[in-house]
Design a protein around this motif. Structure first.
Motif, PDB file in Angstrom:
ATOM      1  N   ASN A  63     -51.760 -48.544 -16.503  1.00 23.62           N
ATOM      2  CA  ASN A  63     -52.468 -49.676 -15.897  1.00 23.62           C
ATOM      3  C   ASN A  63     -52.865 -49.415 -14.446  1.00 23.62           C
ATOM      4  OD1 ASN A  63     -52.473 -51.214 -18.207  1.00 23.62           O
ATOM      5  ND2 ASN A  63     -50.549 -52.248 -17.724  1.00 23.62           N
ATOM      6  N   LYS A  64     -52.165 -48.476 -13.817  1.00 26.30           N
ATOM      7  CA  LYS A  64     -52.531 -48.115 -12.444  1.00 26.30           C
ATOM      8  C   LYS A  64     -53.709 -47.163 -12.405  1.00 26.30           C
ATOM      9  CE  LYS A  64     -47.986 -48.519 -10.324  1.00 26.30           C
ATOM     10  NZ  LYS A  64     -46.760 -47.691 -10.207  1.00 26.30           N
ATOM     11  N   GLY A  65     -54.145 -46.709 -13.560  1.00 29.38           N
ATOM     12  CA  GLY A  65     -55.332 -45.877 -13.592  1.00 29.38           C
ATOM     13  C   GLY A  65     -55.100 -44.435 -13.992  1.00 29.38           C
ATOM     14  N   TYR A  66     -53.840 -44.092 -14.292  1.00 26.91           N
ATOM     15  CA  TYR A  66     -53.604 -42.749 -14.794  1.00 26.91           C
ATOM     16  C   TYR A  66     -54.199 -42.624 -16.192  1.00 26.91           C
ATOM     17  CZ  TYR A  66     -50.214 -41.884 -11.072  1.00 26.91           C
ATOM     18  OH  TYR A  66     -49.622 -41.700  -9.859  1.00 26.91           O
ATOM     19  N   THR A  68     -54.334 -41.238 -20.120  1.00 24.40           N
ATOM     20  CA  THR A  68     -53.272 -41.116 -21.125  1.00 24.40           C
ATOM     21  C   THR A  68     -52.601 -39.750 -21.048  1.00 24.40           C
ATOM     22  OG1 THR A  68     -54.982 -40.511 -22.705  1.00 24.40           O
ATOM     23  CG2 THR A  68     -54.183 -42.775 -22.780  1.00 24.40           C
ATOM     24  N   SER A  69     -53.383 -38.696 -20.831  1.00 23.66           N
ATOM     25  CA  SER A  69     -52.743 -37.381 -20.809  1.00 23.66           C
ATOM     26  C   SER A  69     -51.885 -37.200 -19.561  1.00 23.66           C
ATOM     27  CB  SER A  69     -53.777 -36.255 -20.944  1.00 23.66           C
ATOM     28  OG  SER A  69     -54.822 -36.445 -20.059  1.00 23.66           O
ATOM     29  N   GLU A  70     -52.274 -37.803 -18.459  1.00 30.87           N
ATOM     30  CA  GLU A  70     -51.416 -37.752 -17.270  1.00 30.87           C
ATOM     31  C   GLU A  70     -50.100 -38.483 -17.508  1.00 30.87           C
ATOM     32  OE1 GLU A  70     -54.541 -37.468 -13.526  1.00 30.87           O
ATOM     33  OE2 GLU A  70     -54.345 -39.362 -14.591  1.00 30.87           O
ATOM     34  N   VAL A  71     -50.186 -39.609 -18.189  1.00 33.65           N
ATOM     35  CA  VAL A  71     -48.965 -40.353 -18.498  1.00 33.65           C
ATOM     36  C   VAL A  71     -48.065 -39.526 -19.416  1.00 33.65           C
ATOM     37  CG1 VAL A  71     -48.018 -42.428 -19.593  1.00 33.65           C
ATOM     38  CG2 VAL A  71     -50.062 -42.606 -18.171  1.00 33.65           C
ATOM     39  N   CYS A  90     -51.007 -47.447 -27.590  1.00 31.85           N
ATOM     40  CA  CYS A  90     -50.303 -48.475 -28.386  1.00 31.85           C
ATOM     41  C   CYS A  90     -49.368 -49.285 -27.516  1.00 31.85           C
ATOM     42  CB  CYS A  90     -49.476 -47.826 -29.487  1.00 31.85           C
ATOM     43  SG  CYS A  90     -50.452 -47.186 -30.808  1.00 31.85           S
ATOM     44  N   TRP A  91     -48.598 -48.610 -26.708  1.00 32.31           N
ATOM     45  CA  TRP A  91     -47.647 -49.308 -25.843  1.00 32.31           C
ATOM     46  C   TRP A  91     -48.386 -50.248 -24.907  1.00 32.31           C
ATOM     47  CZ3 TRP A  91     -43.921 -44.818 -24.009  1.00 32.31           C
ATOM     48  CH2 TRP A  91     -43.095 -44.479 -25.085  1.00 32.31           C
ATOM     49  N   THR A  92     -49.489 -49.745 -24.353  1.00 28.97           N
ATOM     50  CA  THR A  92     -50.248 -50.565 -23.412  1.00 28.97           C
ATOM     51  C   THR A  92     -50.757 -51.823 -24.089  1.00 28.97           C
ATOM     52  OG1 THR A  92     -50.905 -48.542 -22.305  1.00 28.97           O
ATOM     53  CG2 THR A  92     -52.149 -50.507 -21.773  1.00 28.97           C
TER      54      THR A  92
END
Ligand SMILES: [Zn+2]
Length: 96
Positions: A63-66, A68-71, A90-92
């Motif tokens: 949600n901060k803008g990262y 998906t692959s960075e997360v 999915c989690w988001t």
């Protein structure tokens, strides 16, 4: 596996008893051996192999803008857990 209390009688003598399906999810059912009633396992974080903290951290990073692959990379490096990019999405959807 964490023990789950029966919501009707408070007994801890509950066992897994199959699944209940709806159009989107599969919910695990439990049977209470104390009172014989069935109930849906508490499922906000159902089937999760990860802790609530880890999930919420991944969601907040996204949600901060990262991306998906960075997360995914962050969760692997910092927590040693392997998730897919789809998992992040999915989690988001579920938890933000
Ligand atoms: Zn019961």
């Amino acid at each position: 596996m964490k023990r789950e209390k029966c919501p009707y009688c408070g007994s801890l003598k509950t066992v897994w008893r199959g699944y209940r399906y709806n159009e989107r999810t599969k919910k695990r059912m439990r049977l209470c051996k104390g009172c014989g009633r069935k109930f849906t396992a508490r499922d906000r974080f159902w089937r999760m192999r990860f802790s609530e903290e880890e999930i919420l951290e991944a969601v907040s990073l996204y949600n901060k803008g990262y991306s998906t692959s960075e997360v995914v990379i962050h969760m692997k490096r910092k927590h040693g857990i392997k998730i897919s990019r789809w998992t992040v999405i999915c989690w988001t959807r579920r938890f933000s």
